[in-house]
Write an enzyme that holds these catalytic residues in place. Structure first.
Site, short mmCIF file in Angstrom:
data_model
loop_
_atom_site.label_atom_id
_atom_site.label_comp_id
_atom_site.label_asym_id
_atom_site.label_seq_id
_atom_site.Cartn_x
_atom_site.Cartn_y
_atom_site.Cartn_z
N LEU A 104 5.98 -2.16 -6.62
CA LEU A 104 6.45 -2.50 -7.96
C LEU A 104 6.50 -4.02 -8.19
CD1 LEU A 104 9.30 0.10 -8.61
CD2 LEU A 104 6.89 0.21 -9.24
N PRO A 150 9.06 -5.09 1.19
CA PRO A 150 9.31 -6.35 0.47
C PRO A 150 8.79 -6.34 -0.96
CG PRO A 150 7.52 -6.60 2.06
CD PRO A 150 8.16 -5.27 2.34
N GLY A 203 7.70 -0.85 -2.73
CA GLY A 203 6.72 0.20 -2.96
C GLY A 203 5.60 -0.20 -3.91
N TYR A 247 5.99 7.53 13.27
CA TYR A 247 4.89 7.20 12.35
C TYR A 247 3.64 8.01 12.71
CZ TYR A 247 7.56 3.19 10.60
OH TYR A 247 8.51 2.38 10.03
#
Length: 323
Positions: free
Chosen positions: A217, A212, A215, A53
């Site tokens: 949506l 969860p 992205g 990351y």
């Protein structure tokens, strides 16, 4: 905050896991520190990161941000169950990625330096390594446990049969093996219900769902689109167009229930078998506070049935595709 055990272990973790992938690329260090302090104030003790990351030339940056936060003291490290991952290439030379015993040894030491800690609570394999035998992987992990550098081992993005392979190899060595599996799981993406969740239940692994809200949506994207406050990348736009009808029905139902779509998506995950803690990855404090609302939201069977109608799930294998 509510708490549970991580799979079959005695380790107590919060029902939400703070994802830190945005720290560095999208969230500056000072704000990231504030978010982590606020997470503790809200009772979240479970943080997830990965050595890659920060991405690109900044790989390791996120672990460094967390390490700087731990170094501020005040019980920050002691109150945190820290999970990180290895697998992705951290350099261009051979053996700087994947799950060879050599890379496991090097990767854990590098993560410990960046995190400024003497141990990692949950050390996760970010992906299956088909080229490395389980005997080699488990021997390396056993050494790290014996050295006190890690406590528990987890997997991420494994198939159900990978979990079975890993656990049977660990059993033969009288080793605890995997304690958790981190998978893509949400109302829109339910493939893990076929074999991963049954495997996790059988072997006593805690499931840690990532993405969860798929992205964003499942976070009220259509309403935000109408209000002009949400911009999606090209990939997300394509997914939105494919699922627009379902998402419209979902957002209408959320409005009927009087809850935010994102709250319902998280509450649904919290009701699923084997799920320990969905990973929420806030870029801002506001997003963190929004995620915590789901902890106190209980969905009754009527609501769960309607959500299954909008986003049909999967039956366990082989019943999903055979008699």
């Amino acid at each position: 905050m509510k708490f549970t055990h991580l799979g079959r272990t005695g380790l107590t973790v919060s029902r939400l896991c703070l994802g830190t992938m945005n720290f560095g690329p999208h969230t500056e260090e000072a704000e990231a520190h504030t978010i982590m302090d606020t997470a503790h104030d809200l009772g979240i003790n479970f943080f997830d990161t990965a050595n890659v990351y920060g991405w690109g030339e900044n790989k390791g940056r996120t672990e460094t941000i967390i390490g700087n936060w731990f170094a501020r003291g005040g019980g920050r490290r002691e109150k945190t169950v820290i999970a990180t991952k290895l697998y992705g290439d951290m350099g261009e030379w051979p053996n700087e990625g994947k799950l060879s015993a050599l890379n496991i040894r090097r990767a854990v030491d590098a993560s410990l330096r960046r995190l400024q800690t003497d141990h990692i609570d949950l050390y996760q394999m970010h992906h299956i390594d088909r080229a490395t035998p389980w005997e080699e992987i488990w021997q390396a992990m056993e050494v790290l446990v014996a050295q006190g550098k890690i406590i528990y081992v987890g997997s991420s993005n494994f198939a159900g049969w990978h979990i079975a392979q890993a656990q049977e190899a660990a059993r033969a060595r009288h080793f605890l093996g995997l304690t958790s599996e981190q998978s893509l799981y949400n109302l829109m993406e339910r493939s893990v219900e076929l074999e991963v969740i049954p495997a996790a239940e059988h072997y006593g692994l805690g499931l840690i769902p990532w993405s969860p809200l798929h992205g964003g949506l499942l976070g009220g994207v259509l309403r935000k689109e109408r209000e002009g406050v949400r911009r999606l990348n090209d990939h997300a736009v394509g997914r939105l167009e494919d699922k627009r009808e379902q998402l419209a029905a979902y957002e209408d139902y959320a409005a009927e229930l009087g809850h935010e779509p994102g709250d319902i998506a998280l509450a649904w995950l919290l009701s699923r078998p084997a799920v320990t803690a969905p990973i929420v990855g806030p870029r801002t404090l506001e997003q963190l506070h929004a995620a915590v609302r789901a902890i106190d939201l209980t969905l009754d069977q009527k609501v769960l049935d309607r959500l299954d109608e909008i986003f049909p799930g999967r039956r366990p294998a082989p019943e999903a595709y055979a008699w």
